[in-house]
Write a protein that holds these residues in place. Structure first.
Motif, mmCIF file in Angstrom:
data_model
loop_
_atom_site.group_PDB
_atom_site.id
_atom_site.type_symbol
_atom_site.label_atom_id
_atom_site.label_comp_id
_atom_site.label_asym_id
_atom_site.label_seq_id
_atom_site.Cartn_x
_atom_site.Cartn_y
_atom_site.Cartn_z
ATOM 1 N N ARG A 18 84.167 98.499 50.441
ATOM 2 C CA ARG A 18 85.165 99.079 51.345
ATOM 3 C C ARG A 18 84.647 100.355 52.000
ATOM 4 O O ARG A 18 84.828 100.569 53.204
ATOM 5 C CB ARG A 18 86.451 99.378 50.571
ATOM 6 C CG ARG A 18 87.620 98.602 51.071
ATOM 7 C CD ARG A 18 88.884 98.881 50.272
ATOM 8 N NE ARG A 18 89.029 97.886 49.219
ATOM 9 C CZ ARG A 18 89.096 98.152 47.918
ATOM 10 N NH1 ARG A 18 89.042 99.390 47.483
ATOM 11 N NH2 ARG A 18 89.222 97.194 47.041
ATOM 12 N N ARG A 22 83.898 100.844 56.003
ATOM 13 C CA ARG A 22 84.572 101.954 56.670
ATOM 14 C C ARG A 22 83.566 102.847 57.391
ATOM 15 O O ARG A 22 83.781 103.245 58.540
ATOM 16 C CB ARG A 22 85.299 102.752 55.597
ATOM 17 C CG ARG A 22 86.487 103.490 56.049
ATOM 18 C CD ARG A 22 87.148 104.116 54.855
ATOM 19 N NE ARG A 22 88.340 103.376 54.533
ATOM 20 C CZ ARG A 22 89.262 103.788 53.685
ATOM 21 N NH1 ARG A 22 89.102 104.908 53.042
ATOM 22 N NH2 ARG A 22 90.333 103.083 53.482
ATOM 23 N N THR A 25 82.053 100.939 60.408
ATOM 24 C CA THR A 25 83.032 100.849 61.500
ATOM 25 C C THR A 25 83.145 102.181 62.224
ATOM 26 O O THR A 25 83.209 102.224 63.460
ATOM 27 C CB THR A 25 84.397 100.409 60.954
ATOM 28 O OG1 THR A 25 84.243 99.193 60.232
ATOM 29 C CG2 THR A 25 85.399 100.215 62.065
ATOM 30 N N THR A 26 83.165 103.266 61.470
ATOM 31 C CA THR A 26 83.243 104.592 62.085
ATOM 32 C C THR A 26 82.021 104.855 62.955
ATOM 33 O O THR A 26 82.140 105.350 64.078
ATOM 34 C CB THR A 26 83.361 105.671 60.993
ATOM 35 O OG1 THR A 26 84.525 105.402 60.211
ATOM 36 C CG2 THR A 26 83.478 107.057 61.596
ATOM 37 N N GLU A 47 86.635 94.152 61.083
ATOM 38 C CA GLU A 47 87.314 95.436 60.911
ATOM 39 C C GLU A 47 87.430 96.182 62.240
ATOM 40 O O GLU A 47 88.469 96.750 62.560
ATOM 41 C CB GLU A 47 86.562 96.299 59.893
ATOM 42 C CG GLU A 47 86.494 95.698 58.513
ATOM 43 C CD GLU A 47 87.853 95.555 57.865
ATOM 44 O OE1 GLU A 47 88.735 96.391 58.123
ATOM 45 O OE2 GLU A 47 88.040 94.599 57.102
ATOM 46 N N ILE A 51 90.845 97.367 64.289
ATOM 47 C CA ILE A 51 91.097 98.767 64.650
ATOM 48 C C ILE A 51 91.363 98.888 66.150
ATOM 49 O O ILE A 51 92.289 99.593 66.581
ATOM 50 C CB ILE A 51 89.905 99.653 64.233
ATOM 51 C CG1 ILE A 51 89.756 99.668 62.720
ATOM 52 C CG2 ILE A 51 90.056 101.064 64.780
ATOM 53 C CD1 ILE A 51 90.905 100.278 61.968
ATOM 54 N N GLN A 65 98.073 103.808 60.741
ATOM 55 C CA GLN A 65 97.260 102.804 60.058
ATOM 56 C C GLN A 65 95.779 103.042 60.316
ATOM 57 O O GLN A 65 94.956 102.937 59.405
ATOM 58 C CB GLN A 65 97.641 101.404 60.525
ATOM 59 C CG GLN A 65 98.934 100.894 59.936
ATOM 60 C CD GLN A 65 99.256 99.491 60.406
ATOM 61 O OE1 GLN A 65 98.565 98.935 61.272
ATOM 62 N NE2 GLN A 65 100.298 98.915 59.854
ATOM 63 N N VAL A 66 95.436 103.383 61.542
ATOM 64 C CA VAL A 66 94.038 103.656 61.872
ATOM 65 C C VAL A 66 93.573 104.927 61.183
ATOM 66 O O VAL A 66 92.444 104.992 60.677
ATOM 67 C CB VAL A 66 93.839 103.732 63.402
ATOM 68 C CG1 VAL A 66 92.435 104.177 63.746
ATOM 69 C CG2 VAL A 66 94.134 102.385 64.031
ATOM 70 N N TYR A 69 92.424 104.356 57.761
ATOM 71 C CA TYR A 69 91.139 103.676 57.615
ATOM 72 C C TYR A 69 89.973 104.536 58.077
ATOM 73 O O TYR A 69 88.938 104.585 57.425
ATOM 74 C CB TYR A 69 91.165 102.363 58.412
ATOM 75 C CG TYR A 69 90.009 101.464 58.116
ATOM 76 C CD1 TYR A 69 89.999 100.672 56.975
ATOM 77 C CD2 TYR A 69 88.912 101.408 58.962
ATOM 78 C CE1 TYR A 69 88.934 99.849 56.686
ATOM 79 C CE2 TYR A 69 87.840 100.587 58.686
ATOM 80 C CZ TYR A 69 87.855 99.804 57.550
ATOM 81 O OH TYR A 69 86.790 98.995 57.262
ATOM 82 N N TYR A 71 88.726 108.321 58.900
ATOM 83 C CA TYR A 71 89.143 109.666 58.513
ATOM 84 C C TYR A 71 88.928 110.717 59.591
ATOM 85 O O TYR A 71 89.429 111.818 59.481
ATOM 86 C CB TYR A 71 88.393 110.085 57.251
ATOM 87 C CG TYR A 71 88.747 109.248 56.060
ATOM 88 C CD1 TYR A 71 90.068 108.935 55.773
ATOM 89 C CD2 TYR A 71 87.769 108.758 55.224
ATOM 90 C CE1 TYR A 71 90.403 108.168 54.683
ATOM 91 C CE2 TYR A 71 88.092 107.991 54.131
ATOM 92 C CZ TYR A 71 89.412 107.699 53.862
ATOM 93 O OH TYR A 71 89.740 106.942 52.782
#
Length: 116
Positions: A18, A22, A25-26, A47, A51, A65-66, A69, A71
């Motif tokens: 996870r 994350r 994706t960032t 993912e 987003i 919600q975003v 996921y 930060y």
């Protein structure tokens, strides 16, 4: 059986997987493209599309919600500001996976994941 399993295990425990998804994706949303293995790229694509779909909605609930996921508040703010003009007409498929040469150390299939 793997019924209903969307993301491959990627050789990691659930918490590390996870965190890795994350982070990837960032990085994808910040830079617009990342180079990673093909299996990771396929997992990150799901993912990232989720987003971006939430950002197109633009509601407060979607923003929360975003933020749960991703930060980085500034990244989320810029994503919600730009996604309407960039992906307003598109009905999905916000990412593209292009295969590249295999990695030299272990011959893993590499891919370039980029935003369309």
């Amino acid at each position: 059986m793997r019924h209903g399993r969307r993301v491959p295990k990627l050789g990691r425990p659930a918490d590390q997987r996870r965190a890795m998804l994350r982070a990837l994706t960032t990085q994808l949303l910040q830079n617009g493209r990342i180079v990673t293995t093909k299996a990771r790229a396929k997992a990150v694509r799901a993912e990232a599309d989720r987003i971006i779909t939430l950002a197109k909605d633009g509601s407060l609930a979607a923003r929360r919600q975003v933020l749960g996921y991703i930060y980085d508040k500034n990244l989320v703010h810029s994503l919600f500001a730009q996604v309407g003009e960039r992906y307003g007409n598109r009905q999905g498929g916000y990412t593209r996976i292009l295969r590249t040469v295999n990695r030299q150390g272990d011959n893993a299939e590499m891919a370039l994941l980029e935003l369309v």
